[in-house]
Design an enzyme around this catalytic site. Structure first.
Site, PDB file in Angstrom:
ATOM      1  N   THR A 140       2.377  -5.161  -0.959  1.00 52.81           N
ATOM      2  CA  THR A 140       2.818  -3.767  -0.960  1.00 52.81           C
ATOM      3  C   THR A 140       3.880  -3.531   0.110  1.00 52.81           C
ATOM      4  OG1 THR A 140       2.083  -1.541  -0.374  1.00 52.81           O
ATOM      5  CG2 THR A 140       0.753  -3.332   0.471  1.00 52.81           C
ATOM      6  N   ASP A 141       4.722  -2.534  -0.124  1.00 48.31           N
ATOM      7  CA  ASP A 141       5.715  -2.184   0.908  1.00 48.31           C
ATOM      8  C   ASP A 141       5.049  -1.617   2.164  1.00 48.31           C
ATOM      9  OD1 ASP A 141       4.946   0.289  -0.113  1.00 48.31           O
ATOM     10  OD2 ASP A 141       6.982   1.032  -0.434  1.00 48.31           O
ATOM     11  N   GLU A 142       3.772  -1.206   2.038  1.00 47.11           N
ATOM     12  CA  GLU A 142       3.105  -0.603   3.207  1.00 47.11           C
ATOM     13  C   GLU A 142       2.926  -1.597   4.351  1.00 47.11           C
ATOM     14  OE1 GLU A 142      -0.194   1.977   2.625  1.00 47.11           O
ATOM     15  OE2 GLU A 142       0.673   2.882   0.839  1.00 47.11           O
TER      16      GLU A 142
ATOM     17  N   TYR B  16      -5.933  -0.400   5.273  1.00 47.97           N
ATOM     18  CA  TYR B  16      -5.496  -0.984   3.989  1.00 47.97           C
ATOM     19  C   TYR B  16      -4.266  -1.870   4.199  1.00 47.97           C
ATOM     20  CZ  TYR B  16      -2.733  -1.251  -0.305  1.00 47.97           C
ATOM     21  OH  TYR B  16      -1.946  -1.706  -1.338  1.00 47.97           O
TER      22      TYR B  16
ATOM     23  N   LYS C 265      -3.662  -5.983   3.836  1.00 46.17           N
ATOM     24  CA  LYS C 265      -2.683  -6.585   2.921  1.00 46.17           C
ATOM     25  C   LYS C 265      -1.703  -7.472   3.704  1.00 46.17           C
ATOM     26  CE  LYS C 265      -2.225  -5.863  -1.002  1.00 46.17           C
ATOM     27  NZ  LYS C 265      -2.823  -6.507  -2.200  1.00 46.17           N
TER      28      LYS C 265
END
Ligand code: NAD
Ligand code: DAU
Length: 337
Positions: free
Chosen positions: A126-128, A151, A155
């Site tokens: 994810t870009d997060e 989260y 990741k």
């Protein structure tokens, strides 16, 4: 016949990917391993569960012996790991399961990929993992990892493990980092389906903080076509950002939903902000566009029309979800907010 192990294929993006592959690529066989957590739903695979090129198995990516058995029995060549705990707010409430599934689960799959010398391991990230942006700039693949929520930290840890297995044991991998997805079959804890569901039921729309947080939206089918390009063309060891250049403030997204459903703005209620809320995400997708020749095919306006109409036409799907555990979740998350 190419043989894929897709994990998390009963969730939002995984089920869209499984349906795309089964519909468009008859030379692929998919084993779909999913634990069926609150987010996993066999209704997401309606019409495809019994497809001759699809085998669904209920199970956990942390279960090493099960993964070995599947890889041996179905002669799997590639693992695509969608399985995850995926909701930021839940990770703030209860981080532990995020560590288990997102880190231990990924590590378990990697050990099998290493031991069985699989052709490829694709990690859906994810870009997060890059953290938050100010008003300028975009995330590139070289942006340092700086995750802010449990989260995104889980990741990012998984991404680092994937790269470490590549570096140490030569596991052939790719990592993809996509921006916010929207489209059919998204669980109504995420912004867009939650707001559609509430608006349809004339319930308040809980906007965190000032509502000016920015996300870069991509229609889920376009994420799936990007992953297809990675599967077909990417050299091992490469990471690709995926995004559609659709930066929108949350209030603008909600405004669009209200207009299409012909509901009043008075439904909007500003509520206490998410702790540590990332202000802005924006993706530079130049690498996948230039190197793998991928292009998004659905504009934001078109994608939102399709999405809102899908939820309107599939209220039974929504009703089945929001009738159960979801009520408790909603009360605990929004009751006193
Ligand atoms: P989702 O929550 O809708 O689906 C996750 C699926 O994984 C569910 O079917 C669930 O049952 C399954 N699962 C959870 N724990 C498992 C376990 N231990 N073993 C096997 N299966 C398990 O998530 P999503 O939105 O479809 O996201 C899929 C992947 O894409 C995730 O890895 C997420 O981090 C990533 N991602 C999501 C977005 C987005 O906007 N939704 C954007 C970029 C990346
Ligand atoms: O960027 C990719 C990520 O996008 C994925 O990795 C995650 O799995 C996915 O959940 C998503 O994370 P976000 O936190 O950006 O998505 P969410 O839909 O939860 O929230 C989008 C924005 O809307 C965010 O600024 C918070 C806000 N929001 C969300 C909800 C659920 C609200 O204002 N009110 C809400 O009730």
């Amino acid at each position: 016949m190419n043989r894929l192990l897709v994990t998390g294929g009963a969730g939002f993006i995984g089920s869209n990917f499984v349906r795309m592959v089964l519909s468009e690529h008859p030379d692929y066989f998919i084993v779909n391993l999913d634990k069926l957590t609150y987010a996993g739903n066999l209704d997401n695979l309606t019409g495809f569960l019994d497809h001759p090129n699809h085998k669904f198995i209920k199970g956990d990516i942390c279960d090493g012996p099960l993964i070995v058995k599947i890889v041996d029995e179905y002669q799997i060549d590639t693992i695509i790991n969608f399985a995850a705990e995926s909701h930021v707010d839940r990770s703030i409430a209860e981080p532990k399961i995020f560590i288990e599934t997102n880190i231990t689960g990924t590590s378990t799959l990697l050990e099998v990929a290493r031991d069985k010398k699989l052709g490829r391991f694709i990690q859906i990230s994810t870009d997060e993992v890059y953290g938050s942006l100010g008003s300028q700039g975009k995330f590139s693949e070289d942006t340092p990892l700086s995750p802010n929520s449990p989260y995104s930290a889980s990741k990012a840890a998984a991404d680092q493990l994937v790269a470490a297995f590549g570096h140490t044991w030569g596991v052939k991998y790719n990592i993809t980092r996509c921006s916010n997805n929207y489209g059919p079959y998204q669980f109504p804890e995420k912004l867009i389906p939650l707001m559609i569901n509430n608006a349809l039921n004339d319930k308040e729309l809980p906007v965190y903080g000032d509502g000016l947080y920015v996300r870069d939206w991509l229609y889920v089918y376009d994420h799936c076509t990007a992953l297809w390009q990675v599967l077909q063309k990417a050299p091992p060891g490469e990471t690709y950002n995926i995004g559609g250049c659709n930066e929108k403030a949350n209030l603008d997204v909600i405004d669009l939903i209200l207009k299409r459903l012909d509901k009043p703005k008075s439904l909007i209620r500003h509520v206490t902000d998410r702790p540590g809320h990332d202000r802005r995400y924006a993706i530079d997708a130049g690498r996948i566009i230039n190197e793998l020749n991928w292009r998004p095919s659905v504009s934001f306006e078109e994608g939102m029309e399709k999405t809102i109409d899908w939820y309107v036409q599939n209220q039974e799907w929504l009703a089945n979800i929001v009738s159960g555990e979801y009520q408790k979740y909603y009360e605990s998350m929004y009751g006193n907010r």
